[in-house]
Write a protein that holds these residues in place. Structure first.
Motif, PDB file in Angstrom:
ATOM      1  N   TYR A  14       0.842  -1.201   0.000  1.00 29.72           N
ATOM      2  CA  TYR A  14       0.000   0.000   0.000  1.00 29.72           C
ATOM      3  C   TYR A  14       0.874   1.248   0.000  1.00 29.72           C
ATOM      4  CZ  TYR A  14      -4.347  -2.596   0.737  1.00 29.72           C
ATOM      5  OH  TYR A  14      -5.432  -3.423   0.584  1.00 29.72           O
ATOM      6  N   HIS A  18       3.130  -0.303   3.574  1.00 35.49           N
ATOM      7  CA  HIS A  18       2.841  -1.582   4.216  1.00 35.49           C
ATOM      8  C   HIS A  18       2.689  -2.700   3.181  1.00 35.49           C
ATOM      9  CE1 HIS A  18       1.489  -4.088   7.515  1.00 35.49           C
ATOM     10  NE2 HIS A  18       0.587  -4.579   6.689  1.00 35.49           N
ATOM     11  N   ALA A  20       1.063  -5.696   2.380  1.00 32.27           N
ATOM     12  CA  ALA A  20      -0.128  -6.389   2.892  1.00 32.27           C
ATOM     13  C   ALA A  20      -0.193  -7.825   2.381  1.00 32.27           C
ATOM     14  CB  ALA A  20      -1.385  -5.634   2.501  1.00 32.27           C
ATOM     15  N   PRO A  39      -5.757 -14.595  10.336  1.00 31.07           N
ATOM     16  CA  PRO A  39      -6.213 -13.659  11.367  1.00 31.07           C
ATOM     17  C   PRO A  39      -6.430 -12.255  10.793  1.00 31.07           C
ATOM     18  CG  PRO A  39      -3.896 -14.226  11.702  1.00 31.07           C
ATOM     19  CD  PRO A  39      -4.388 -15.072  10.566  1.00 31.07           C
ATOM     20  N   ASN A  40      -6.980 -11.371  11.577  1.00 30.52           N
ATOM     21  CA  ASN A  40      -7.215  -9.992  11.152  1.00 30.52           C
ATOM     22  C   ASN A  40      -5.907  -9.384  10.632  1.00 30.52           C
ATOM     23  OD1 ASN A  40      -9.314  -9.710  13.980  1.00 30.52           O
ATOM     24  ND2 ASN A  40     -10.000  -9.803  11.898  1.00 30.52           N
ATOM     25  N   GLY A  41      -6.012  -8.717   9.504  1.00 29.99           N
ATOM     26  CA  GLY A  41      -4.854  -8.004   8.965  1.00 29.99           C
ATOM     27  C   GLY A  41      -3.869  -8.877   8.210  1.00 29.99           C
ATOM     28  N   SER A  42      -4.243 -10.134   7.915  1.00 29.80           N
ATOM     29  CA  SER A  42      -3.276 -11.024   7.266  1.00 29.80           C
ATOM     30  C   SER A  42      -3.269 -10.886   5.746  1.00 29.80           C
ATOM     31  CB  SER A  42      -3.551 -12.478   7.671  1.00 29.80           C
ATOM     32  OG  SER A  42      -4.880 -12.834   7.388  1.00 29.80           O
ATOM     33  N   GLY A  43      -4.161 -10.056   5.198  1.00 32.03           N
ATOM     34  CA  GLY A  43      -4.115  -9.791   3.764  1.00 32.03           C
ATOM     35  C   GLY A  43      -5.222 -10.436   2.955  1.00 32.03           C
ATOM     36  N   LYS A  44      -6.249 -10.949   3.623  1.00 33.94           N
ATOM     37  CA  LYS A  44      -7.323 -11.645   2.906  1.00 33.94           C
ATOM     38  C   LYS A  44      -8.096 -10.691   1.988  1.00 33.94           C
ATOM     39  CE  LYS A  44      -9.354 -12.989   6.716  1.00 33.94           C
ATOM     40  NZ  LYS A  44      -8.497 -12.348   7.725  1.00 33.94           N
ATOM     41  N   THR A  45      -8.592  -9.599   2.567  1.00 30.83           N
ATOM     42  CA  THR A  45      -9.392  -8.673   1.757  1.00 30.83           C
ATOM     43  C   THR A  45      -8.545  -8.050   0.652  1.00 30.83           C
ATOM     44  OG1 THR A  45     -10.879  -8.222   3.602  1.00 30.83           O
ATOM     45  CG2 THR A  45     -10.833  -6.591   1.846  1.00 30.83           C
ATOM     46  N   THR A  46      -7.310  -7.739   0.955  1.00 29.79           N
ATOM     47  CA  THR A  46      -6.415  -7.170  -0.063  1.00 29.79           C
ATOM     48  C   THR A  46      -6.279  -8.140  -1.238  1.00 29.79           C
ATOM     49  OG1 THR A  46      -5.219  -5.948   1.640  1.00 29.79           O
ATOM     50  CG2 THR A  46      -4.091  -6.283  -0.479  1.00 29.79           C
ATOM     51  N   GLU A  85     -16.140  -7.098   1.855  1.00 32.88           N
ATOM     52  CA  GLU A  85     -16.288  -6.278   3.071  1.00 32.88           C
ATOM     53  C   GLU A  85     -17.184  -5.067   2.876  1.00 32.88           C
ATOM     54  OE1 GLU A  85     -12.615  -4.853   4.890  1.00 32.88           O
ATOM     55  OE2 GLU A  85     -12.320  -6.872   5.687  1.00 32.88           O
ATOM     56  N   GLU A 163     -15.450 -13.039   4.223  1.00 36.18           N
ATOM     57  CA  GLU A 163     -16.025 -13.198   5.564  1.00 36.18           C
ATOM     58  C   GLU A 163     -17.553 -13.180   5.524  1.00 36.18           C
ATOM     59  OE1 GLU A 163     -14.021 -12.867   8.699  1.00 36.18           O
ATOM     60  OE2 GLU A 163     -12.160 -12.036   7.942  1.00 36.18           O
TER      61      GLU A 163
HETATM   62  N1  ATP Z   1      -6.071   0.927   1.881  1.00 35.63           N
HETATM   63  C1  ATP Z   1      -5.079   0.555   2.692  1.00 35.63           C
HETATM   64  N2  ATP Z   1      -3.989   1.336   2.890  1.00 35.63           N
HETATM   65  C2  ATP Z   1      -2.968   0.954   3.695  1.00 35.63           C
HETATM   66  N3  ATP Z   1      -2.925  -0.208   4.352  1.00 35.63           N
HETATM   67  C3  ATP Z   1      -3.973  -1.040   4.217  1.00 35.63           C
HETATM   68  C4  ATP Z   1      -5.110  -0.708   3.380  1.00 35.63           C
HETATM   69  N4  ATP Z   1      -5.992  -1.727   3.435  1.00 35.63           N
HETATM   70  C5  ATP Z   1      -5.446  -2.648   4.266  1.00 35.63           C
HETATM   71  N5  ATP Z   1      -4.238  -2.244   4.727  1.00 35.63           N
HETATM   72  C6  ATP Z   1      -3.337  -3.012   5.621  1.00 35.63           C
HETATM   73  O1  ATP Z   1      -2.978  -4.202   4.963  1.00 35.63           O
HETATM   74  C7  ATP Z   1      -2.961  -5.307   5.872  1.00 35.63           C
HETATM   75  C8  ATP Z   1      -3.896  -6.388   5.359  1.00 35.63           C
HETATM   76  O2  ATP Z   1      -5.230  -5.884   5.425  1.00 35.63           O
HETATM   77  P1  ATP Z   1      -6.473  -6.733   4.911  1.00 35.63           P
HETATM   78  O3  ATP Z   1      -7.662  -5.863   5.046  1.00 35.63           O
HETATM   79  O4  ATP Z   1      -6.159  -7.284   3.582  1.00 35.63           O
HETATM   80  O5  ATP Z   1      -6.503  -7.908   5.981  1.00 35.63           O
HETATM   81  P2  ATP Z   1      -7.641  -8.999   6.265  1.00 35.63           P
HETATM   82  O6  ATP Z   1      -6.934 -10.306   6.324  1.00 35.63           O
HETATM   83  O7  ATP Z   1      -8.759  -8.841   5.324  1.00 35.63           O
HETATM   84  O8  ATP Z   1      -8.096  -8.613   7.749  1.00 35.63           O
HETATM   85  P3  ATP Z   1      -9.564  -8.760   8.458  1.00 35.63           P
HETATM   86  O9  ATP Z   1      -9.657 -10.176   8.936  1.00 35.63           O
HETATM   87  O10 ATP Z   1      -9.452  -7.813   9.608  1.00 35.63           O
HETATM   88  O11 ATP Z   1     -10.606  -8.378   7.465  1.00 35.63           O
HETATM   89  C9  ATP Z   1      -3.344  -4.737   7.216  1.00 35.63           C
HETATM   90  O12 ATP Z   1      -2.169  -4.509   7.958  1.00 35.63           O
HETATM   91  C10 ATP Z   1      -4.035  -3.442   6.895  1.00 35.63           C
HETATM   92  O13 ATP Z   1      -3.844  -2.500   7.922  1.00 35.63           O
END
Ligand code: ATP
Ligand code: MG
Length: 312
Positions: A14, A18, A20, A39-46, A85, A163
């Protein structure tokens, strides 16, 4: 048969710097219910955003339905139902009207059958009774159901659900699991993310485990679990004695609590009957004794050396 989703060394950094998603190579076979666990923040949504062509990868490639993304988004996306999401809904419209609007934005959707299609989708996610209420009055779980209904308006080759049980109560989670199984039995490939290990284990044929943007493992769930060893559990009021005897028999203790000892299953040459005999001979009052089949959680613990948020 080409995989339904295939990524090679996919990464996303990003703007803030970061990383991701870090070098992710993922293969989702046709017909799978594929759990994307982390887990939360592991990069799934990205990852899901990159798969759906919503954001550009920093490096690496992604193919969906055997076409490159985001380049082929216009031909690929009509064949994919997605719930990402926070589904975009109009709060001032009813649930039903939101779906009618979404359906009419689809150029391939026949307007003559629109009402029936919307009614069927509402029925499928259990929203028929609440269909006339304004979406802004929906609970989080109801909004999630509505988002899911939108993904189900048309039969699709692939469903991507980020999710899907987020915000749902246990009953709602069960309904979604049943729905996912039904869709899969119709031949739809389902890719769903979750941070709930037991949920993935209950519904998925395949899984990938993410941590901090990196892939830890992927494969058929049965194989992932088989890689772990399961555990031996002894229930007894005589925990210290049980621990001593088990150790003498060469068993590795994992945990000893109030009335329970868990341990690694004994090495193959030690018979379980021998083990119980040794416990009984030492005067340990054995109230329960058994080896549990390895679970995905055991596999995860073996991989990371730590627990996983199974309770959500
Ligand atoms: N638009 C963005 N800009 C900067 N960093 C981001 C952005 N979106 C996500 N991140 C960071 O990228 C990492 C992965 O985020 P992501 O949303 O992909 O995780 P996730 O696995 O979907 O988490 P969750 O279970 O909480 O939904 C996190 O550290 C988050 O803070
Ligand atoms: Mg997410």
């Amino acid at each position: 048969m080409a995989p339904v989703i295939e990524t090679r060394e996919l990464s996303k950094r990003y703007r803030g710097g970061h990383l991701a998603v870090d070098g992710l190579s993922l293969t989702v076979p046709e017909g799978a219910v594929f759990g994307f666990l982390g887990p939360n923040g592991s990069g799934k949504t990205t990852t899901i955003r990159m798969l759906m062509g919503l954001i550009e990868p920093t490096s690496g490639t992604a193919r969906v339905l055997d076409r490159p993304m985001p380049r082929a988004a216009r031909t690929v996306l009509p064949q994919v139902g997605a719930l990402i999401e926070g589904p975009a809904l109009y709060g001032f419209l009813s649930g039903r009207d939101n779906l009618l609007r979404i359906d009419s934005a689809d150029p391939t959707a026949d307007p003559r059958t629109r009402r029936g299609r919307v009614a069927a989708a509402l029925e499928r996610v259990g929203l028929a009774a609440a269909a006339g209420r304004k979406a802004k009055a929906y609970s989080l779980g109801m909004k999630q159901r509505l988002g899911l209904a939108a993904a189900l308006l048309q039969p699709r080759r692939l469903l991507v659900l980020d999710e899907p049980t987020n915000g749902l109560d246990p009953q709602g989670m069960r309904e979604i699991r049943t729905l996912v199984r039904e869709l899969a039995s119709d031949g739809t490939t389902v890719f769903l993310s979750s941070h709930l290990l037991d949920e993935i284990e209950q519904v998925c044929t395949h899984a990938a485990v993410m941590a901090q943007g990196r892939l830890l493992t992927q494969g058929p769930v049965a194989e992932l679990a088989a890689g772990a060893r399961g555990r031996l559990t002894v229930t007894t009021p005589d925990v210290p004695d049980a621990v001593r005897v088990l150790k003498e028999q060469g068993v590795v203790i994992l945990e000893s609590g109030q009335e329970r000892v868990t341990a690694e299953p004994p090495p193959a040459e030690t018979d379980l009957a021998e083990l119980t005999a040794a416990l009984v001979a030492a005067g340990v009052r054995v109230r329960g004794f058994g080896v549990e089949r390895p679970s995905l959680e055991d596999a995860f613990v073996a991989l990371t050396g730590e627990g996983f948020d199974v309770a959500g």
